[in-house]
Design an enzyme around this catalytic site. Structure first.
Site, PDB file in Angstrom:
ATOM      1  N   CYS A  63      11.250 -12.992  -3.889  1.00 54.65           N
ATOM      2  CA  CYS A  63      11.151 -14.445  -4.020  1.00 54.65           C
ATOM      3  C   CYS A  63       9.749 -14.884  -3.636  1.00 54.65           C
ATOM      4  O   CYS A  63       9.159 -14.355  -2.683  1.00 54.65           O
ATOM      5  CB  CYS A  63      12.182 -15.108  -3.107  1.00 54.65           C
ATOM      6  SG  CYS A  63      12.211 -16.899  -3.213  1.00 54.65           S
ATOM      7  N   HIS A 103      20.130 -16.942  -8.192  1.00 52.14           N
ATOM      8  CA  HIS A 103      19.062 -16.989  -7.188  1.00 52.14           C
ATOM      9  C   HIS A 103      18.613 -18.436  -6.968  1.00 52.14           C
ATOM     10  O   HIS A 103      18.487 -18.895  -5.831  1.00 52.14           O
ATOM     11  CB  HIS A 103      17.884 -16.115  -7.662  1.00 52.14           C
ATOM     12  CG  HIS A 103      16.692 -16.145  -6.775  1.00 52.14           C
ATOM     13  ND1 HIS A 103      16.360 -15.097  -5.944  1.00 52.14           N
ATOM     14  CD2 HIS A 103      15.732 -17.085  -6.590  1.00 52.14           C
ATOM     15  CE1 HIS A 103      15.254 -15.394  -5.285  1.00 52.14           C
ATOM     16  NE2 HIS A 103      14.851 -16.600  -5.662  1.00 52.14           N
ATOM     17  N   GLU A 104      18.396 -19.153  -8.051  1.00 53.10           N
ATOM     18  CA  GLU A 104      17.914 -20.542  -7.941  1.00 53.10           C
ATOM     19  C   GLU A 104      18.998 -21.468  -7.405  1.00 53.10           C
ATOM     20  O   GLU A 104      18.709 -22.386  -6.634  1.00 53.10           O
ATOM     21  CB  GLU A 104      17.370 -21.030  -9.282  1.00 53.10           C
ATOM     22  CG  GLU A 104      16.135 -20.263  -9.760  1.00 53.10           C
ATOM     23  CD  GLU A 104      14.988 -20.247  -8.756  1.00 53.10           C
ATOM     24  OE1 GLU A 104      14.800 -21.231  -8.005  1.00 53.10           O
ATOM     25  OE2 GLU A 104      14.269 -19.234  -8.711  1.00 53.10           O
TER      26      GLU A 104
END
Length: 92
Positions: free
Chosen positions: A6, A48-49
């Site tokens: 990330c 993930h977002e």
């Protein structure tokens, strides 16, 4: 499992388990309703977002032991003691 990273946590990557597919409902720029299922890397990115929206980072998915082993690196990142290939802003 996929080796995930990330931009919020530079230079740290870990193998993370995520669902292989995700179905989302949304409205587009014309307010038209859609329901789509995404798989593979696209599904992983969406999940993930969405974690970010919930205030989670990918490291929240690793074991407590791995987090303990990464503690020093994570502390250095939070203190701004890290070099990255992109600009980062650290709040004091």
């Amino acid at each position: 499992s996929y080796n995930e990273g990330c931009l919020s946590i530079p230079r740290i990557r870990e193998d993370i388990m995520r669902h292989q597919s995700v179905t989302i409902e949304f409205e587009d720029e014309n307010f038209e309703f859609h329901k789509k299922t995404f798989t593979g890397l696209t599904a992983r990115i969406i999940l993930h977002e969405y974690d970010h929206i919930d205030g989670k980072l990918f490291i929240d998915h690793i074991s407590p032991l791995k987090r303990t082993l990464l503690k020093r690196k994570l502390d250095d990142i939070s203190k701004g003691k890290i070099k990255s290939d992109y600009r980062m802003i650290f709040h004091k």
